[in-house]
Scaffold this motif. Structure first.
Motif, short mmCIF file in Angstrom:
data_model
loop_
_atom_site.label_atom_id
_atom_site.label_comp_id
_atom_site.label_asym_id
_atom_site.label_seq_id
_atom_site.Cartn_x
_atom_site.Cartn_y
_atom_site.Cartn_z
N PHE A 187 49.63 32.86 33.71
CA PHE A 187 49.08 33.87 34.60
C PHE A 187 47.55 33.86 34.64
N ALA A 188 46.94 33.04 33.78
CA ALA A 188 45.48 33.10 33.61
C ALA A 188 44.73 32.90 34.91
N ALA A 189 45.12 31.91 35.69
CA ALA A 189 44.39 31.59 36.92
C ALA A 189 44.62 32.63 38.02
N LEU A 190 45.68 33.42 37.87
CA LEU A 190 46.04 34.39 38.91
C LEU A 190 45.61 35.81 38.57
N ARG A 191 45.24 36.04 37.32
CA ARG A 191 44.99 37.40 36.83
C ARG A 191 43.72 38.00 37.42
N VAL A 192 43.78 39.27 37.77
CA VAL A 192 42.61 40.00 38.28
C VAL A 192 42.52 41.35 37.59
N VAL A 204 50.54 34.79 44.46
CA VAL A 204 51.40 34.35 43.36
C VAL A 204 52.57 33.54 43.90
N ARG A 205 53.19 34.03 44.96
CA ARG A 205 54.29 33.28 45.56
C ARG A 205 53.82 31.90 46.03
N HIS A 262 52.11 43.71 35.87
CA HIS A 262 51.23 44.05 34.75
C HIS A 262 50.51 42.83 34.20
N ARG A 263 51.11 41.66 34.36
CA ARG A 263 50.49 40.44 33.85
C ARG A 263 49.57 39.79 34.86
N ILE A 264 49.64 40.22 36.10
CA ILE A 264 48.77 39.69 37.16
C ILE A 264 47.59 40.63 37.40
N ILE A 265 47.85 41.93 37.48
CA ILE A 265 46.81 42.92 37.74
C ILE A 265 46.64 43.75 36.47
N THR A 266 45.63 43.43 35.69
CA THR A 266 45.44 44.15 34.42
C THR A 266 44.87 45.54 34.63
N GLU A 267 44.01 45.69 35.62
CA GLU A 267 43.45 46.99 36.01
C GLU A 267 43.20 46.96 37.51
N THR A 268 43.20 48.14 38.13
CA THR A 268 42.90 48.17 39.56
C THR A 268 41.39 48.17 39.81
N GLY A 269 40.62 48.68 38.84
CA GLY A 269 39.17 48.76 39.04
C GLY A 269 38.80 49.66 40.19
#
Length: 373
Positions: free
Chosen positions: A130-135, A151-152, A224-231
């Motif tokens: 998920f590292a490259a996709l995480r925000v 992601v898809r 939860h693994r893609i969007i860690t926070e909404t900011g």
């Protein structure tokens, strides 16, 4: 309705005393009640010392404790799971401390076997998929939908319904466990520190959860693994995770092809057909129809006040066991690994039967295959 209970900073070393305490709470016993059940007999004071890791029981008492509590010695003495971190519960407001202890002990017991079979096969965790996709920031709800499309696209999933969220997450390196959790707990997710080797992540779902909710919960865990926070103060985290889950399971483009655009209304049977097309609940389907603008906000609100008012409590036209998506939404990786180790003669049939929870006769039958009578 299930809700999320976060405990993100929790780190709990799972030593013998902690395992014994979990097993005792799981059984709903006081120290005195447990002492009275154990053979050979021990005092409540001794059990208190065991749980505080101030003293270890003799081998005969250890066996007696396991029998009295209905847990294996592997659970009490297992060395694979060192700590559960960032535990997040999927439960309702009536879940008790005993429910939680039971769920944790079930998870630890299953993880001990899962990690043991990986060690036997000399398997190592893959790099973070998920590292490259995480925000850690999304501008608005449309950005959440866009991230689901990203992601898809990155995973080459197209826009068709996903046959199995479980298989997808297992392929991405997450451990998915299905277990007989207490009725008031739908599941949990946590980060697992191992005694040896790199840490891993696990998602646990209740075997009693219907497939519609199970698929949405798994997509929520992915969120939860893609969007860690909404900011973004305007976007609360959990509703944002729900939004991602809906967008991931029900892509706008595919839904518009199935249902059309800018509908003035929709019949009950159409919504039932759509929920089965995507393997989601009728309530989630109705919400998604509003999110993409196929139904107006007022139409969705009217539905939940009238004919759909009970859908969040009771699923209409549920997908039955073994039917449609329910036939595929089951963890398979652990079972495959056990059979692989057995085929390579790295474990015995007795050990395989214990890990799989099957009678030895069934395992031996499946080793040799059908025989002519």
């Amino acid at each position: 309705m299930a809700f999320i209970n976060h405990n993100n900073n929790r780190r709990e070393r799972i030593m013998f005393g902690q395992r014994l305490r979990l097993a005792r709470k799981r059984a709903g016993l006081s120290m005195q009640a447990l002492a009275e059940r154990v053979t050979p007999s021990v005092s409540a004071q001794a059990i208190s010392k065991y749980e505080a890791d101030k003293m270890m029981p003799s081998s005969s008492v250890l066996v007696g404790l396991g029998k009295a509590l209905g847990v294996s010695l592997d659970f009490l003495l297992g060395g694979q799971v060192e700590a559960l971190e960032s535990v997040e519960w999927r439960k309702n407001s009536t879940a008790s401390a005993q429910d939680r202890a039971m769920a944790e002990s079930i998870v630890i017991e299953k993880l001990e076997d899962y990690l043991a079979i990986e060690n036997i096969l000399d398997m190592h965790p893959a790099e973070d998929p998920f590292a490259a996709l995480r925000v850690d920031m999304v501008a608005d709800e449309e950005a959440i939908d866009a991230k689901a499309r990203d992601v898809r696209r990155e995973w080459q999933l197209g826009i068709d319904p996903i046959p199995s969220m479980t298989a997808l997450l297992e392929d991405k390196g997450l451990k998915v466990i299905e277990a007989d959790l207490p009725e008031r707990i739908n599941g949990l997710a946590c980060h697992v520190e191992r005694a040896e080797g790199a840490p891993t992540e696990v998602i646990v779902v209740s075997r009693h959860t219907n497939v519609e909710r199970k698929r949405f919960n798994l997509a929520h865990e992915l969120a939860h693994r893609i969007i860690t926070e909404t900011g973004n103060a305007a976007l609360k985290k959990e509703p944002s995770m729900h939004r991602f889950a809906g967008a991931f399971l029900i892509p706008r483009e595919h839904l518009e092809e199935e249902a059309g655009r800018n509908r003035h209304g929709m019949t009950w049977i159409e919504i039932m057909r759509l929920k089965r097309t995507y393997g989601v609940s009728a309530a989630a389907m109705l919400v998604r129809l509003g999110q993409v603008g196929i139904l107006s906000k007022s139409a969705v609100e009217y539905a939940f006040k009238t004919y759909a008012r009970s859908w969040r409590r009771e699923e209409p036209e549920p997908i039955g066991p073994g039917e449609g998506f329910a036939a595929f939404e089951k963890p398979q990786r652990f079972e495959r690994l056990v059979w692989r180790a057995l085929g390579e003669e790295m474990i015995s049939p007795v050990r395989a039967a214990q890990m799989l929870g099957l009678p030895l006769s069934v395992v031996e039958r499946d080793i040799r295959g059908p025989r002519d009578q």
